[in-house]
Design a protein around this motif. Structure first.
Motif, PDB file in Angstrom:
ATOM      1  N   ARG A  45      43.337  34.050  64.316  1.00  0.00           N
ATOM      2  CA  ARG A  45      43.510  34.773  63.063  1.00  0.00           C
ATOM      3  C   ARG A  45      42.223  35.508  62.709  1.00  0.00           C
ATOM      4  NH1 ARG A  45      45.660  29.943  59.326  1.00  0.00           N
ATOM      5  NH2 ARG A  45      44.186  28.815  60.632  1.00  0.00           N
ATOM      6  N   THR A  46      42.351  36.750  62.333  1.00  0.00           N
ATOM      7  CA  THR A  46      41.203  37.493  61.833  1.00  0.00           C
ATOM      8  C   THR A  46      41.304  37.605  60.322  1.00  0.00           C
ATOM      9  OG1 THR A  46      42.390  39.559  62.317  1.00  0.00           O
ATOM     10  CG2 THR A  46      40.751  38.806  63.934  1.00  0.00           C
ATOM     11  N   ASP A  47      40.145  37.694  59.684  1.00  0.00           N
ATOM     12  CA  ASP A  47      40.068  37.686  58.233  1.00  0.00           C
ATOM     13  C   ASP A  47      40.245  39.089  57.668  1.00  0.00           C
ATOM     14  OD1 ASP A  47      39.771  36.473  55.802  1.00  0.00           O
ATOM     15  OD2 ASP A  47      37.585  36.460  55.838  1.00  0.00           O
ATOM     16  N   SER A  48      40.299  39.188  56.366  1.00  0.00           N
ATOM     17  CA  SER A  48      40.462  40.465  55.679  1.00  0.00           C
ATOM     18  C   SER A  48      39.365  41.449  56.084  1.00  0.00           C
ATOM     19  CB  SER A  48      40.421  40.235  54.166  1.00  0.00           C
ATOM     20  OG  SER A  48      40.527  41.445  53.471  1.00  0.00           O
ATOM     21  N   GLY A  49      39.784  42.660  56.489  1.00  0.00           N
ATOM     22  CA  GLY A  49      38.837  43.703  56.850  1.00  0.00           C
ATOM     23  C   GLY A  49      38.262  43.614  58.244  1.00  0.00           C
ATOM     24  N   VAL A  50      38.595  42.580  59.005  1.00  0.00           N
ATOM     25  CA  VAL A  50      38.060  42.385  60.355  1.00  0.00           C
ATOM     26  C   VAL A  50      38.932  43.130  61.369  1.00  0.00           C
ATOM     27  CG1 VAL A  50      37.534  40.668  62.138  1.00  0.00           C
ATOM     28  CG2 VAL A  50      37.061  40.167  59.721  1.00  0.00           C
ATOM     29  N   HIS A  51      38.289  43.700  62.373  1.00  0.00           N
ATOM     30  CA  HIS A  51      38.976  44.517  63.381  1.00  0.00           C
ATOM     31  C   HIS A  51      39.197  43.716  64.668  1.00  0.00           C
ATOM     32  CE1 HIS A  51      37.543  47.423  60.509  1.00  0.00           C
ATOM     33  NE2 HIS A  51      36.285  47.232  60.878  1.00  0.00           N
ATOM     34  N   ALA A  52      40.027  44.252  65.556  1.00  0.00           N
ATOM     35  CA  ALA A  52      40.249  43.618  66.859  1.00  0.00           C
ATOM     36  C   ALA A  52      40.480  44.687  67.915  1.00  0.00           C
ATOM     37  CB  ALA A  52      41.445  42.672  66.803  1.00  0.00           C
ATOM     38  N   HIS A 233      34.237  42.421  64.882  1.00  0.00           N
ATOM     39  CA  HIS A 233      35.267  42.856  65.826  1.00  0.00           C
ATOM     40  C   HIS A 233      35.635  41.693  66.749  1.00  0.00           C
ATOM     41  CE1 HIS A 233      34.501  47.231  64.978  1.00  0.00           C
ATOM     42  NE2 HIS A 233      33.333  46.710  64.616  1.00  0.00           N
ATOM     43  N   PHE A 234      36.926  41.381  66.803  1.00  0.00           N
ATOM     44  CA  PHE A 234      37.454  40.385  67.736  1.00  0.00           C
ATOM     45  C   PHE A 234      37.668  41.108  69.062  1.00  0.00           C
ATOM     46  CE2 PHE A 234      41.361  37.392  68.467  1.00  0.00           C
ATOM     47  CZ  PHE A 234      40.633  36.680  69.415  1.00  0.00           C
ATOM     48  N   THR A 295      45.089  18.620  70.877  1.00  0.00           N
ATOM     49  CA  THR A 295      46.004  19.669  70.456  1.00  0.00           C
ATOM     50  C   THR A 295      46.086  19.742  68.939  1.00  0.00           C
ATOM     51  OG1 THR A 295      47.290  19.434  72.471  1.00  0.00           O
ATOM     52  CG2 THR A 295      48.340  20.555  70.655  1.00  0.00           C
ATOM     53  N   GLU A 296      46.183  18.594  68.286  1.00  0.00           N
ATOM     54  CA  GLU A 296      46.266  18.589  66.828  1.00  0.00           C
ATOM     55  C   GLU A 296      44.987  19.139  66.214  1.00  0.00           C
ATOM     56  OE1 GLU A 296      48.845  17.966  64.843  1.00  0.00           O
ATOM     57  OE2 GLU A 296      49.896  17.940  66.744  1.00  0.00           O
ATOM     58  N   GLU A 297      43.861  18.843  66.814  1.00  0.00           N
ATOM     59  CA  GLU A 297      42.602  19.329  66.284  1.00  0.00           C
ATOM     60  C   GLU A 297      42.545  20.855  66.290  1.00  0.00           C
ATOM     61  OE1 GLU A 297      38.644  17.984  66.509  1.00  0.00           O
ATOM     62  OE2 GLU A 297      39.227  16.482  67.973  1.00  0.00           O
ATOM     63  N   VAL A 298      42.995  21.473  67.344  1.00  0.00           N
ATOM     64  CA  VAL A 298      42.827  22.910  67.468  1.00  0.00           C
ATOM     65  C   VAL A 298      43.995  23.694  66.876  1.00  0.00           C
ATOM     66  CG1 VAL A 298      41.395  22.665  69.501  1.00  0.00           C
ATOM     67  CG2 VAL A 298      43.840  22.992  69.779  1.00  0.00           C
ATOM     68  N   LYS A 299      44.990  23.004  66.358  1.00  0.00           N
ATOM     69  CA  LYS A 299      46.110  23.733  65.752  1.00  0.00           C
ATOM     70  C   LYS A 299      45.692  24.414  64.458  1.00  0.00           C
ATOM     71  CE  LYS A 299      50.186  21.460  67.636  1.00  0.00           C
ATOM     72  NZ  LYS A 299      51.352  20.626  67.361  1.00  0.00           N
ATOM     73  N   GLU A 300      44.640  23.948  63.810  1.00  0.00           N
ATOM     74  CA  GLU A 300      44.205  24.509  62.540  1.00  0.00           C
ATOM     75  C   GLU A 300      42.810  25.092  62.698  1.00  0.00           C
ATOM     76  OE1 GLU A 300      46.089  24.717  60.011  1.00  0.00           O
ATOM     77  OE2 GLU A 300      47.684  23.288  60.440  1.00  0.00           O
ATOM     78  N   GLY A 301      42.479  26.016  61.785  1.00  0.00           N
ATOM     79  CA  GLY A 301      41.074  26.314  61.596  1.00  0.00           C
ATOM     80  C   GLY A 301      40.540  27.569  62.206  1.00  0.00           C
ATOM     81  N   SER A 302      41.234  28.248  63.063  1.00  0.00           N
ATOM     82  CA  SER A 302      40.744  29.540  63.465  1.00  0.00           C
ATOM     83  C   SER A 302      41.311  30.507  62.441  1.00  0.00           C
ATOM     84  CB  SER A 302      41.261  29.833  64.858  1.00  0.00           C
ATOM     85  OG  SER A 302      40.548  30.819  65.485  1.00  0.00           O
ATOM     86  N   ASP A 303      40.612  31.347  61.810  1.00  0.00           N
ATOM     87  CA  ASP A 303      39.317  31.686  62.247  1.00  0.00           C
ATOM     88  C   ASP A 303      38.923  32.952  61.580  1.00  0.00           C
ATOM     89  OD1 ASP A 303      40.122  31.461  65.535  1.00  0.00           O
ATOM     90  OD2 ASP A 303      38.106  32.252  65.288  1.00  0.00           O
ATOM     91  N   GLU A 304      37.920  33.513  62.117  1.00  0.00           N
ATOM     92  CA  GLU A 304      37.382  34.720  61.497  1.00  0.00           C
ATOM     93  C   GLU A 304      38.517  35.703  61.300  1.00  0.00           C
ATOM     94  OE1 GLU A 304      34.679  35.573  60.203  1.00  0.00           O
ATOM     95  OE2 GLU A 304      33.645  33.746  60.527  1.00  0.00           O
TER      96      GLU A 304
END
Length: 304
Positions: A45-52, A233-234, A295-304
Motif C-alpha cells: 500500500r502506498t500512502d496519500s500523494g505517494v507515486h509508484a 516513489h515505490f 504469515t499473520e505478522e506480514v498480513k498487516e502494516g505495509s506501508d508507505e
C-alpha cells in the motif's frame, strides 16, 4: 499486472469510501474490460500523494482476454495519472503481496534555493544545503533487522514493529538528493519518517549517530517530522525469478540516467526471503517462527 501512477490526486493505493484511491480506479477500469466486477490485490500500500513505477497487482479474471486487451483496454478506461505497463499469466499460487521478497522505494529531494516548478509534484523541495555524505553514514545504522517503532506512524496496524532493511543509500546527482531504500516490508510512514530524520542530519542538526539514537528510543514521539509524500516513489517489488515477471528499469524516469533494473542486486540472506521461497520454518531474533505465525505478522502494516 505492473502499474505506474502519480499519487498526487489520491488518498493512496487502498480503496476508501470517503476519498479517491488508485485501487478503485484500477478495479473500475478492469471491470469495464471484463464486463464483470474485479477485485485486485497489490504488492504494497502506498500512502496519500505517494507515486509508484512498479506496483505489482494480481486478480482472477472472470473472462478470457488477451494480454493486449487487458493492457490497452484497461489503459483506455484509466485516468491519465494511472497506467498499466504489462500483464502476465501466473499460477494460482502467486500472490502479489505474500510472495514478494522485497520492496524498494526512492525518495527524491530537490536541493536548491529556488522552489521547483516542473518537478513540484514528484520531488520534495529543500532550500537548505544538505550534506548527503553525512546522511548516508547516519542511515547505515538502520540496515539489518530492527525494531522500527521510532519510525512508525501512530495509526500503523502492523502486529510487529520489526522490519529488515536490506540497504539504504543516499546519493547526490546535481541538485537531486536521492534516498534509496529496500527492505522486506515497511511500516506505515516508515520511509518518510526516516527521510525526515536524515534531512535533519543533512542540515547539520544531528551527527552521524543521530539515527542510532532514535532507533534505540523505540518511541515515535521522539522522532522527526514526516517528510512529504510527493517525493516518495515505490520503484520495485521483487519476486522469485520462477514467476517469470518482466524486468524493468527502475523509476522514476527522473532518475533513468542511473540505469539500474529490477532484480539486479543480490538479496541478503534473510529468514523472510527463505520462508517466501518455500522453506518450512525460519528463525528470527533467536525465536522460531512457524509459517502460519509469520504469515499473520506480514498480513498487516505495509506501508508507505
Amino acid at each position: 499486472m505492473g502499474l505506474e501512477y502519480d499519487g498526487s490526486a489520491y488518498c493512496g493505493w487502498q480503496r476508501l469510501k470517503h476519498a479517491a484511491s488508485v485501487q478503485a480506479e484500477v478495479e473500475k477500469a478492469l471491470s469495464r474490460v471484463a464486463g464483470q466486477a474485479i477485485t485486485v490485490h497489490a504488492s504494497g500500500r502506498t500512502d496519500s500523494g505517494v507515486h509508484a513505477t512498479r506496483q505489482i497487482i494480481h486478480f482472477d479474471p472472470p473472462v478470457r482476454r488477451s494480454e493486449k486487451a487487458w493492457v490497452f483496454g484497461t489503459n483506455a478506461n484509466l485516468p491519465r495519472d494511472v497506467a498499466v505497463r504489462w500483464v502476465r499469466s501466473v499460477p494460482a499460487s502467486f500472490h502479489s503481496r505474500f510472495k514478494a521478497l522485497a520492496r524498494r522505494y526512492r525518495y527524491v529531494i530537490l536541493n536548491q534555493p529556488s522552489r521547483p516548478v516542473l518537478e513540484r509534484a514528484n520531488t520534495t523541495w529543500c532550500r537548505d544545503p544538505l550534506d548527503e555524505g553525512a546522511m548516508h553514514l547516519a542511515a547505515q545504522a538502520l540496515v539489518g533487522e530492527h525494531d522500527f517503532s521510532s519510525f512508525r506512524a501512530a495509526g500503523c496496524q502492523s502486529k510487529t514493529p520489526w522490519r529488515h532493511l536490506h540497504f539504504i543509500e543516499v546519493h547526490r546527482h546535481g541538485p537531486l538528493v536521492v534516498i534509496d531504500v529496500q527492505g522486506n516490508a515497511f511500516l506505515k510512514h516508515m520511509v518518510r519518517n526516516i527521510v525526515g530524520a536524515l534531512v535533519t542530519v543533512g542540515r547539520g542538526g544531528g551527527g552521524v549517530d543521530y539515527l542510532t539514537g532514535l532507533l534505540a528510543h523505540q518511541n515515535r514521539t521522539l522522532g522527526d517530522v514526516t517528510a512529504p509524500g510527493c517525493g516518495l516513489h515505490f520503484v520495485d517489488s521483487l519476486y522469485d525469478e520462477s514467476w517469470g515477471l518482466p524486468r524493468e528499469p527502475l523509476g522514476p524516469n527522473l532518475l533513468a540516467f542511473l540505469g539500474e533494473w529490477t532484480g539486479e542486486r543480490e538479496l541478503p540472506d534473510c529468514p523472510m526471503i527463505d520462508f517466501r521461497r518455500g522453506k518450512p520454518m525460519i528463525k528470527v531474533n533467536a525465536r522460531i517462527w512457524m509459517p502460519g505465525q509469520v504469515t499473520e505478522e506480514v498480513k498487516e502494516g505495509s506501508d508507505e
